[in-house]
Design a protein around this motif. Structure first.
Motif, PDB file in Angstrom:
ATOM      1  N   GLU A   1      -5.247   7.494  -0.014  1.00  0.00           N
ATOM      2  CA  GLU A   1      -4.914   6.787   1.182  1.00  0.00           C
ATOM      3  C   GLU A   1      -4.606   5.464   0.988  1.00  0.00           C
ATOM      4  OE1 GLU A   1      -7.304   8.332   4.960  1.00  0.00           O
ATOM      5  OE2 GLU A   1      -8.580   8.826   2.939  1.00  0.00           O
ATOM      6  N   VAL A   2      -4.060   4.734   1.757  1.00  0.00           N
ATOM      7  CA  VAL A   2      -3.812   3.323   1.830  1.00  0.00           C
ATOM      8  C   VAL A   2      -5.239   2.488   2.544  1.00  0.00           C
ATOM      9  CG1 VAL A   2      -2.290   1.249   2.511  1.00  0.00           C
ATOM     10  CG2 VAL A   2      -1.466   3.325   1.598  1.00  0.00           C
ATOM     11  N   ALA A   3      -5.501   1.559   2.029  1.00  0.00           N
ATOM     12  CA  ALA A   3      -6.708   0.855   2.404  1.00  0.00           C
ATOM     13  C   ALA A   3      -6.432  -0.677   2.197  1.00  0.00           C
ATOM     14  CB  ALA A   3      -8.133   1.432   1.932  1.00  0.00           C
ATOM     15  N   THR A   4      -7.248  -1.468   2.948  1.00  0.00           N
ATOM     16  CA  THR A   4      -7.160  -2.733   2.770  1.00  0.00           C
ATOM     17  C   THR A   4      -8.336  -3.423   2.318  1.00  0.00           C
ATOM     18  OG1 THR A   4      -5.949  -3.005   4.866  1.00  0.00           O
ATOM     19  CG2 THR A   4      -6.836  -5.135   4.125  1.00  0.00           C
ATOM     20  N   VAL A   5      -8.356  -4.336   1.210  1.00  0.00           N
ATOM     21  CA  VAL A   5      -9.624  -4.929   0.356  1.00  0.00           C
ATOM     22  C   VAL A   5     -10.141  -5.940   1.575  1.00  0.00           C
ATOM     23  CG1 VAL A   5     -10.336  -6.214  -1.471  1.00  0.00           C
ATOM     24  CG2 VAL A   5      -8.638  -4.650  -1.895  1.00  0.00           C
ATOM     25  N   ARG A   6     -11.636  -5.738   1.500  1.00  0.00           N
ATOM     26  CA  ARG A   6     -12.203  -6.483   2.688  1.00  0.00           C
ATOM     27  C   ARG A   6     -13.416  -7.458   1.943  1.00  0.00           C
ATOM     28  NH1 ARG A   6      -8.952  -7.977   6.513  1.00  0.00           N
ATOM     29  NH2 ARG A   6      -8.207  -6.425   8.013  1.00  0.00           N
TER      30      ARG A   6
END
Length: 275
Positions: free
Chosen positions: A38-43
């Motif tokens: 899946e595509v995710a965002t680094v936080r």
């Protein structure tokens, strides 16, 4: 090996992922999680990996092709969500289709739904067979999970906590509203999900501490100095005062420090104690 927190699109919850290299905060990455790629965002910044724990894996920074593919799959999943809603309505199925999401390789379609009772979903699964080759997984979600995934505005005028920042759903009880002296109006105390407001828990510990130093409601008290006695009818924990309805028929706000319990007051009406 390090771990770095990422966030998926439909949830504010952070998920620790293993990574061989640190990625900048805000970077879009491809991760291998429980459902698949899946595509995710680094936080958050990368940290040393703990000795124990189970984690997914950051595979790589998402390429432009990955992002375009992810957006296209998102549109296809959205179309299937509306298709399922129409088919469920046509069959009079008591179910709400909340969301549909593909994995990046399109091998799995996860359909989130809510229903007040157990229902048979085989007909909806068959409806999907002619529209996708992906394996279909129906996942039941509760009211708070719905609000998290769909998003909404809270009574404060801001995005509801469950879709903005909450990492877990802590238990919320009506006792919290009582301790904060809030009117027990369901419309005022309920969030977009129809359940008690998550924010009731934020200040509850402070109210418990404040309530230890003032008499309980309905306690029999006397005012130091004036000698007037009466019954506590309302609490003001933040101000450290209470409203006392005196035996003479007067209503007055008195600092809790100026009150003492009447000698004949019953045990249950004495000031609140912890525990």
């Amino acid at each position: 090996m390090q771990i770095q927190p990422v966030r998926f699109e439909r949830s504010p919850q952070l998920h620790a992922m293993m990574t061989e290299q640190a990625y900048p905060v805000g970077a879009r990455v491809v991760v291998q999680g429980k459902r698949g790629p899946e595509v995710a965002t680094v936080r958050g910044e990368a940290e040393e990996m703990p000795a124990t724990g189970r984690y997914g894996m950051i595979l790589q920074e998402a390429t432009q092709e990955d992002l375009e593919r992810w957006a296209e799959l998102g549109r296809e999943a959205e179309d299937l969500k509306w298709l399922l809603r129409a088919r469920a309505r046509a069959r009079n199925l008591p179910v709400k289709i909340v969301a549909a999401e593909y994995t990046l390789d399109a091998s799995l379609l996860t359909v989130s739904y809510s229903a007040e009772e157990r229902i048979e979903l085989s007909a909806l699964i068959q409806d999907l067979r002619s529209h996708t080759r992906a394996r279909v997984n129906f996942a039941a979600v509760g009211p708070r999970e719905q609000a998290m995934m769909l998003g909404a505005l809270g009574a404060c005028g801001k995005e509801n906590c469950s879709s903005h920042h909450l990492q877990e759903f802590a238990p919320v009880s009506i006792r919290m509203a009582r301790d904060q002296q809030l009117p027990l109006n369901p419309e005022k105390l309920s969030g977009p999900c129809g359940r008690l407001l998550c924010c009731l828990q934020y200040e509850h510990t402070q109210y418990i501490e404040l309530l230890q130093h003032i008499p309980r409601k309905n306690a029999k008290v006397c005012v130091e100095g004036s000698g007037a006695c009466g019954k506590v009818v309302k609490l003001h924990p933040l101000q450290g005062t209470v409203d006392v309805y005196t035996d003479q028929g007067l209503l007055t706000e008195v600092p809790a420090a100026d009150l003492r319990a009447q000698k004949d007051a019953p045990q249950e009406n004495r000031p609140r104690r912890n525990g």
